[in-house]
Write an enzyme that holds these catalytic residues in place. Structure first.
Site, PDB file in Angstrom:
ATOM      1  N   LYS A  20       1.187   4.399  -2.765  1.00  0.00           N
ATOM      2  CA  LYS A  20       0.912   5.808  -2.428  1.00  0.00           C
ATOM      3  C   LYS A  20       2.178   6.668  -2.557  1.00  0.00           C
ATOM      4  O   LYS A  20       2.082   7.840  -2.931  1.00  0.00           O
ATOM      5  CB  LYS A  20       0.303   5.912  -1.023  1.00  0.00           C
ATOM      6  CG  LYS A  20      -1.068   5.254  -0.898  1.00  0.00           C
ATOM      7  CD  LYS A  20      -2.106   5.914  -1.802  1.00  0.00           C
ATOM      8  CE  LYS A  20      -3.522   5.395  -1.572  1.00  0.00           C
ATOM      9  NZ  LYS A  20      -4.514   6.064  -2.417  1.00  0.00           N
TER      10      LYS A  20
ATOM     11  N   TYR B  79       0.843  -1.209   0.000  1.00  0.00           N
ATOM     12  CA  TYR B  79       0.000   0.000   0.000  1.00  0.00           C
ATOM     13  C   TYR B  79       0.875   1.255   0.000  1.00  0.00           C
ATOM     14  O   TYR B  79       0.648   2.189  -0.783  1.00  0.00           O
ATOM     15  CB  TYR B  79      -0.923  -0.031   1.221  1.00  0.00           C
ATOM     16  CG  TYR B  79      -1.871   1.144   1.307  1.00  0.00           C
ATOM     17  CD1 TYR B  79      -2.952   1.256   0.420  1.00  0.00           C
ATOM     18  CD2 TYR B  79      -1.706   2.137   2.265  1.00  0.00           C
ATOM     19  CE1 TYR B  79      -3.825   2.335   0.499  1.00  0.00           C
ATOM     20  CE2 TYR B  79      -2.570   3.212   2.338  1.00  0.00           C
ATOM     21  CZ  TYR B  79      -3.629   3.304   1.464  1.00  0.00           C
ATOM     22  OH  TYR B  79      -4.501   4.381   1.536  1.00  0.00           O
TER      23      TYR B  79
HETATM   24  N1  LIG Z   1      -9.886   5.140   4.887  1.00  0.00           N
HETATM   25  C1  LIG Z   1      -8.674   5.517   5.207  1.00  0.00           C
HETATM   26  O1  LIG Z   1      -8.201   5.323   6.346  1.00  0.00           O
HETATM   27  C2  LIG Z   1      -7.802   6.222   4.194  1.00  0.00           C
HETATM   28  C3  LIG Z   1      -6.705   6.959   4.662  1.00  0.00           C
HETATM   29  C4  LIG Z   1      -5.886   7.612   3.755  1.00  0.00           C
HETATM   30  C5  LIG Z   1      -6.164   7.525   2.404  1.00  0.00           C
HETATM   31  N2  LIG Z   1      -7.225   6.798   1.972  1.00  0.00           N
HETATM   32  C6  LIG Z   1      -7.436   6.715   0.524  1.00  0.00           C
HETATM   33  O2  LIG Z   1      -8.659   7.319   0.216  1.00  0.00           O
HETATM   34  C7  LIG Z   1      -9.218   6.720  -0.946  1.00  0.00           C
HETATM   35  C8  LIG Z   1     -10.653   6.344  -0.680  1.00  0.00           C
HETATM   36  O3  LIG Z   1     -10.679   5.447   0.408  1.00  0.00           O
HETATM   37  P1  LIG Z   1     -11.982   5.175   1.287  1.00  0.00           P
HETATM   38  O4  LIG Z   1     -11.528   5.103   2.680  1.00  0.00           O
HETATM   39  O5  LIG Z   1     -13.070   6.104   0.910  1.00  0.00           O
HETATM   40  O6  LIG Z   1     -12.297   3.698   0.791  1.00  0.00           O
HETATM   41  P2  LIG Z   1     -13.697   2.924   0.563  1.00  0.00           P
HETATM   42  O7  LIG Z   1     -14.738   3.443   1.471  1.00  0.00           O
HETATM   43  O8  LIG Z   1     -13.339   1.489   0.585  1.00  0.00           O
HETATM   44  O9  LIG Z   1     -14.065   3.345  -0.936  1.00  0.00           O
HETATM   45  C9  LIG Z   1     -13.228   2.984  -1.997  1.00  0.00           C
HETATM   46  C10 LIG Z   1     -13.915   3.317  -3.308  1.00  0.00           C
HETATM   47  O10 LIG Z   1     -13.038   2.929  -4.376  1.00  0.00           O
HETATM   48  C11 LIG Z   1     -13.756   2.064  -5.266  1.00  0.00           C
HETATM   49  N3  LIG Z   1     -12.815   1.150  -5.908  1.00  0.00           N
HETATM   50  C12 LIG Z   1     -11.953   0.275  -5.331  1.00  0.00           C
HETATM   51  N4  LIG Z   1     -11.271  -0.403  -6.274  1.00  0.00           N
HETATM   52  C13 LIG Z   1     -11.714   0.057  -7.482  1.00  0.00           C
HETATM   53  C14 LIG Z   1     -11.409  -0.261  -8.828  1.00  0.00           C
HETATM   54  N5  LIG Z   1     -10.490  -1.192  -9.147  1.00  0.00           N
HETATM   55  N6  LIG Z   1     -12.055   0.395  -9.807  1.00  0.00           N
HETATM   56  C15 LIG Z   1     -12.987   1.348  -9.519  1.00  0.00           C
HETATM   57  N7  LIG Z   1     -13.315   1.698  -8.255  1.00  0.00           N
HETATM   58  C16 LIG Z   1     -12.690   1.049  -7.249  1.00  0.00           C
HETATM   59  C17 LIG Z   1     -14.774   1.365  -4.366  1.00  0.00           C
HETATM   60  O11 LIG Z   1     -15.866   0.870  -5.090  1.00  0.00           O
HETATM   61  P3  LIG Z   1     -15.956  -0.679  -5.586  1.00  0.00           P
HETATM   62  O12 LIG Z   1     -15.389  -1.513  -4.472  1.00  0.00           O
HETATM   63  O13 LIG Z   1     -17.383  -0.911  -5.857  1.00  0.00           O
HETATM   64  O14 LIG Z   1     -15.119  -0.737  -6.808  1.00  0.00           O
HETATM   65  C18 LIG Z   1     -15.208   2.546  -3.499  1.00  0.00           C
HETATM   66  O15 LIG Z   1     -16.122   3.346  -4.187  1.00  0.00           O
HETATM   67  C19 LIG Z   1      -8.306   5.531  -1.284  1.00  0.00           C
HETATM   68  O16 LIG Z   1      -7.438   5.874  -2.330  1.00  0.00           O
HETATM   69  C20 LIG Z   1      -7.544   5.300  -0.008  1.00  0.00           C
HETATM   70  O17 LIG Z   1      -6.269   4.741  -0.269  1.00  0.00           O
HETATM   71  C21 LIG Z   1      -8.054   6.155   2.827  1.00  0.00           C
END
Ligand SMILES: NC(=O)c1ccc[n+]([C@@H]2O[C@H](COP(=O)([O-])OP(=O)(O)OC[C@H]3O[C@@H](n4cnc5c(N)ncnc54)[C@H](OP(=O)(O)O)[C@@H]3O)[C@@H](O)[C@H]2O)c1
Length: 275
Positions: free
Chosen positions: A158, A154
């Protein structure tokens, strides 16, 4: 910036940060086009988004597949005429010692988190450059600034996103296209809940909510900010790492050491003493 009537494309709009952004930007008058893999969840997001922005659309697409991305973006550019802002948000996580992480997982993480953003940006940039305006927003992570135990795949995806964003900034700014990279700490979404039983756990008080991230993304666009690291404790850690890297590594090693175990793949190996 006035978001009214802007065409904003958000990857991963069906859940978490992307869904929140889709709803908030639609509420500001933007036309939101989003994608994700699960049609059912996209339908739910679209219901919310269309309350504010009837022209908005959700498309099922796996951004890790360059051909699917090409087809989707071609259609969006034909139907909507332009994309003003691309938010590369879709991402997947993992938490396992590197040796125990299957190569398929490492490839999937890199394909979605880094290459997915690359594919989408590659499709939309020519039209942005031709118009001399546009904004690419990459949702990275604190894990793109600080290497963290049990998250090597991961972190690599990033860190790649951060380096790529910095290069793009220099290439695109003189051509009128802005680039932002947003690096949040732990956010309460399904993404983090999936790993809540694996070590090292983030203390609950360190989690921020999707609304805070969404506001920060919108501010970064409005103020043309290149990098946002949030919340403040994470920005302070990044500053410590930058100005006193040896001290930072010593503190991190002390904090992480207790979580280090002999990886499962090694523990079951016949070469491991005791087997
Ligand atoms: N949550 C945290 O702690 C955190 C912290 C720092 C950064 N982030 C970053 O923030 C971003 C969003 O994370 P989140 O926490 O909102 O995650 P989340 O709630 O799991 O949402 C992820 C989204 O990405 C979509 N997705 C995943 N794989 C995909 C693919 N191959 N093609 C198209 N869509 C895809 C998922 O939909 P489907 O599964 O239906 O495809 C979902 O809509 C990510 O890049 C993550 O690395 C998250």
């Amino acid at each position: 910036m006035d978001f009214k009537d802007r065409v904003i494309f958000i990857t991963g709009a069906s859940d978490g940060i992307g869904k929140q952004l889709a709803i908030e930007l639609a509420a500001c008058g933007a036309v939101v086009v989003g994608c994700g893999r699960s049609r059912d969840r996209l339908v739910e997001t679209l219901k919310e988004v269309r309350k504010f922005s009837p022209k908005s659309l959700m498309i099922a697409c796996d951004i890790g597949d360059a051909e699917q991305v090409h087809g989707m973006m071609k259609k969006v550019l034909a139907d909507f005429g332009r994309i003003d802002i691309l938010i590369n948000n879709a991402g997947i996580g993992m938490r396992k010692p590197f040796v125990d992480t299957p190569v398929e997982t490492i490839e999937a993480v890199m394909r979605t988190n880094y290459l997915g953003a690359v594919y989408c940006t590659h499709e939309v940039l020519p039209a942005m450059i031709a118009r001399g305006s546009g904004h690419i927003v990459n949702i990275s992570s604190g894990a793109g600034k600080i290497g963290t135990l049990n998250m090597a795949a991961y972190c690599a995806s990033k860190f790649a996103m951060n380096g790529w964003s910095e290069s793009l900034y220099h290439e695109l700014k003189p051509l009128g296209v802005n680039v932002s990279v947003v690096c949040p700490g732990p956010v309460s979404t399904q993404f983090s809940h999936e790993f809540e039983d694996s070590e090292p756990k983030s203390p609950p008080q360190l989690f921020i909510n999707v609304a805070a991230v969404s506001r920060a993304v919108m501010r970064a666009i409005e103020n043309n900010q290149f990098e946002v690291v949030m919340p403040r404790w994470l920005a302070l850690m990044c500053a410590l790492k930058r100005f006193a890297p040896g001290l930072f590594r010593a503190i991190a090693l002390r904090r992480f050491r207790s979580y280090v175990k002999i990886p499962a793949r090694v523990a079951i190996s016949p070469e491991f003493p005791g087997n």
